[in-house]
Design a protein around this motif. Structure first.
Motif, PDB file in Angstrom:
ATOM      1  N   ALA A   5      16.820 -43.643 101.374  1.00 49.66           N
ATOM      2  CA  ALA A   5      17.287 -44.770 102.188  1.00 49.66           C
ATOM      3  C   ALA A   5      16.975 -44.543 103.662  1.00 49.66           C
ATOM      4  O   ALA A   5      16.533 -45.465 104.364  1.00 49.66           O
ATOM      5  N   TYR A   6      17.181 -43.324 104.146  1.00 56.50           N
ATOM      6  CA  TYR A   6      16.851 -43.050 105.546  1.00 56.50           C
ATOM      7  C   TYR A   6      15.347 -43.167 105.779  1.00 56.50           C
ATOM      8  O   TYR A   6      14.910 -43.655 106.816  1.00 56.50           O
ATOM      9  N   CYS A   7      14.562 -42.729 104.815  1.00 54.81           N
ATOM     10  CA  CYS A   7      13.111 -42.851 104.961  1.00 54.81           C
ATOM     11  C   CYS A   7      12.688 -44.316 105.033  1.00 54.81           C
ATOM     12  O   CYS A   7      11.748 -44.658 105.750  1.00 54.81           O
ATOM     13  N   LEU A   8      13.384 -45.186 104.301  1.00 55.28           N
ATOM     14  CA  LEU A   8      13.111 -46.618 104.438  1.00 55.28           C
ATOM     15  C   LEU A   8      13.400 -47.087 105.855  1.00 55.28           C
ATOM     16  O   LEU A   8      12.658 -47.890 106.423  1.00 55.28           O
ATOM     17  N   LEU A   9      14.475 -46.589 106.445  1.00 54.28           N
ATOM     18  CA  LEU A   9      14.801 -46.919 107.828  1.00 54.28           C
ATOM     19  C   LEU A   9      13.711 -46.420 108.767  1.00 54.28           C
ATOM     20  O   LEU A   9      13.337 -47.108 109.723  1.00 54.28           O
ATOM     21  N   ARG A  10      13.181 -45.238 108.496  1.00 52.88           N
ATOM     22  CA  ARG A  10      12.104 -44.680 109.322  1.00 52.88           C
ATOM     23  C   ARG A  10      10.827 -45.503 109.247  1.00 52.88           C
ATOM     24  O   ARG A  10       9.980 -45.428 110.136  1.00 52.88           O
ATOM     25  N   MET A  11      10.687 -46.315 108.212  1.00 56.34           N
ATOM     26  CA  MET A  11       9.494 -47.163 108.090  1.00 56.34           C
ATOM     27  C   MET A  11       9.471 -48.246 109.170  1.00 56.34           C
ATOM     28  O   MET A  11       8.463 -48.923 109.330  1.00 56.34           O
ATOM     29  N   ARG A  12      10.554 -48.410 109.920  1.00 57.90           N
ATOM     30  CA  ARG A  12      10.608 -49.383 111.009  1.00 57.90           C
ATOM     31  C   ARG A  12      10.124 -48.782 112.325  1.00 57.90           C
ATOM     32  O   ARG A  12      10.176 -49.438 113.361  1.00 57.90           O
ATOM     33  N   GLU A  47       2.645 -45.784 113.757  1.00 58.92           N
ATOM     34  CA  GLU A  47       2.074 -46.119 112.458  1.00 58.92           C
ATOM     35  C   GLU A  47       2.042 -44.929 111.497  1.00 58.92           C
ATOM     36  O   GLU A  47       2.403 -45.060 110.325  1.00 58.92           O
ATOM     37  N   GLU A  48       1.635 -43.764 111.971  1.00 57.56           N
ATOM     38  CA  GLU A  48       1.560 -42.583 111.089  1.00 57.56           C
ATOM     39  C   GLU A  48       2.938 -42.201 110.568  1.00 57.56           C
ATOM     40  O   GLU A  48       3.088 -41.799 109.422  1.00 57.56           O
ATOM     41  N   GLN A  49       3.957 -42.336 111.393  1.00 65.86           N
ATOM     42  CA  GLN A  49       5.306 -42.032 110.941  1.00 65.86           C
ATOM     43  C   GLN A  49       5.756 -43.027 109.868  1.00 65.86           C
ATOM     44  O   GLN A  49       6.421 -42.659 108.916  1.00 65.86           O
ATOM     45  N   ARG A  50       5.373 -44.287 110.027  1.00 69.30           N
ATOM     46  CA  ARG A  50       5.715 -45.298 109.007  1.00 69.30           C
ATOM     47  C   ARG A  50       5.078 -44.950 107.675  1.00 69.30           C
ATOM     48  O   ARG A  50       5.707 -45.048 106.633  1.00 69.30           O
ATOM     49  N   ARG A  51       3.795 -44.551 107.710  1.00 67.96           N
ATOM     50  CA  ARG A  51       3.105 -44.205 106.461  1.00 67.96           C
ATOM     51  C   ARG A  51       3.743 -43.002 105.782  1.00 67.96           C
ATOM     52  O   ARG A  51       3.958 -42.999 104.581  1.00 67.96           O
ATOM     53  N   ALA A  52       4.040 -41.974 106.563  1.00 67.97           N
ATOM     54  CA  ALA A  52       4.676 -40.772 106.007  1.00 67.97           C
ATOM     55  C   ALA A  52       6.049 -41.107 105.448  1.00 67.97           C
ATOM     56  O   ALA A  52       6.430 -40.628 104.377  1.00 67.97           O
ATOM     57  N   ALA A  53       6.791 -41.952 106.153  1.00 67.47           N
ATOM     58  CA  ALA A  53       8.130 -42.328 105.701  1.00 67.47           C
ATOM     59  C   ALA A  53       8.077 -43.091 104.383  1.00 67.47           C
ATOM     60  O   ALA A  53       8.953 -42.928 103.535  1.00 67.47           O
ATOM     61  N   GLY A  54       7.051 -43.893 104.173  1.00 61.66           N
ATOM     62  CA  GLY A  54       6.921 -44.625 102.909  1.00 61.66           C
ATOM     63  C   GLY A  54       6.742 -43.680 101.731  1.00 61.66           C
ATOM     64  O   GLY A  54       7.383 -43.833 100.687  1.00 61.66           O
ATOM     65  N   GLY A  55       5.882 -42.686 101.894  1.00 56.85           N
ATOM     66  CA  GLY A  55       5.691 -41.699 100.831  1.00 56.85           C
ATOM     67  C   GLY A  55       6.941 -40.881 100.586  1.00 56.85           C
ATOM     68  O   GLY A  55       7.284 -40.560  99.440  1.00 56.85           O
ATOM     69  N   GLU A  56       7.651 -40.559 101.660  1.00 57.57           N
ATOM     70  CA  GLU A  56       8.879 -39.782 101.523  1.00 57.57           C
ATOM     71  C   GLU A  56       9.995 -40.613 100.883  1.00 57.57           C
ATOM     72  O   GLU A  56      10.809 -40.083 100.132  1.00 57.57           O
ATOM     73  N   ALA A  57      10.027 -41.919 101.163  1.00 58.25           N
ATOM     74  CA  ALA A  57      11.020 -42.793 100.514  1.00 58.25           C
ATOM     75  C   ALA A  57      10.759 -42.855  99.012  1.00 58.25           C
ATOM     76  O   ALA A  57      11.689 -42.755  98.207  1.00 58.25           O
ATOM     77  N   LEU A  58       9.484 -42.999  98.634  1.00 53.70           N
ATOM     78  CA  LEU A  58       9.134 -43.001  97.205  1.00 53.70           C
ATOM     79  C   LEU A  58       9.575 -41.697  96.553  1.00 53.70           C
ATOM     80  O   LEU A  58      10.174 -41.706  95.475  1.00 53.70           O
TER      81      LEU A  58
END
Length: 187
Positions: free
Chosen positions: A20-27, A31-42
């Motif tokens: 859930a926090y990684c989804l928040l980080r997708m905001r 851009e690179e942090q958003r991409r990494a956060a998406g993989g970490e949320a999965l």
């Protein structure tokens, strides 16, 4: 995963909160942090679902091959992304560990406990345990406080939003590393 119910629910909670926090980080604005956060949320949500105690829910037989396919695809994406950023190599190892656990679960009989066999810990499980132990220790060291207020303010002294806090991203990665260790120990 095979293991006691109470620690299983704690692992589910830890991994789901991390996802859930990684989804928040997708905001994030980066851009690179958003991409990494998406993989970490999965990874966080996938680990949470995989950690649900089997006494509560036993996945259908098709779930484990589906898991292997999803995390195999995520592994290919991490491999592709590793060309630009070495951090994605860790994502590659994590997705490979998830594929390994899914395949192991697919091949094991229901409610079997593969640990404690005469053959000991399989080589791949032991290697993954060593890797994630090192990763958790290194991540813990990286959480040591920095001098000054650079961790809470950005350029020009502006406050950094929740989605851009590097120490929270590190804590998120540490939590997932601990979760991965717990899951591998039950293999």
């Amino acid at each position: 995963m095979h293991g006691p119910t109470s620690p299983g629910w704690l692992l589910v909670t830890l991994c789901a909160a991390t996802g859930a926090y990684c989804l928040l980080r997708m905001r994030s604005r980066v851009e690179e942090q958003r991409r990494a956060a998406g993989g970490e949320a999965l990874m966080g949500f996938g680990m949470a679902v995989m950690a649900v105690p089997p006494a509560v829910f036993t996945p259908p037989s098709w779930a484990w091959p589906a898991y292997a396919a999803v995390f195999g695809a995520a592994g290919l994406r991490a491999l592709w992304s590793a060309r630009a950023d070495a951090h994605h190599l860790h994502h590659l190892v994590g997705t490979a560990a998830m594929v390994y656990m899914a395949v192991t679960m697919a091949l094991s009989p229901p409610h079997a406990h593969p640990h404690g066999t005469a053959s000991g810990v399989p080589l791949l499980t032991g290697t993954l345990l060593l890797y994630f132990t090192g990763y958790v220790l290194l991540s813990g060291v990286r959480l040591l406080p920095l001098t000054g207020s650079a961790a809470t303010t950005g350029a020009g002294g502006a406050a950094v939003g929740w989605s851009d806090r590097p120490e929270l991203a590190r804590a998120c990665r540490l939590s997932m590393g601990i979760g991965m260790l717990a899951m591998l120990l039950t293999m």
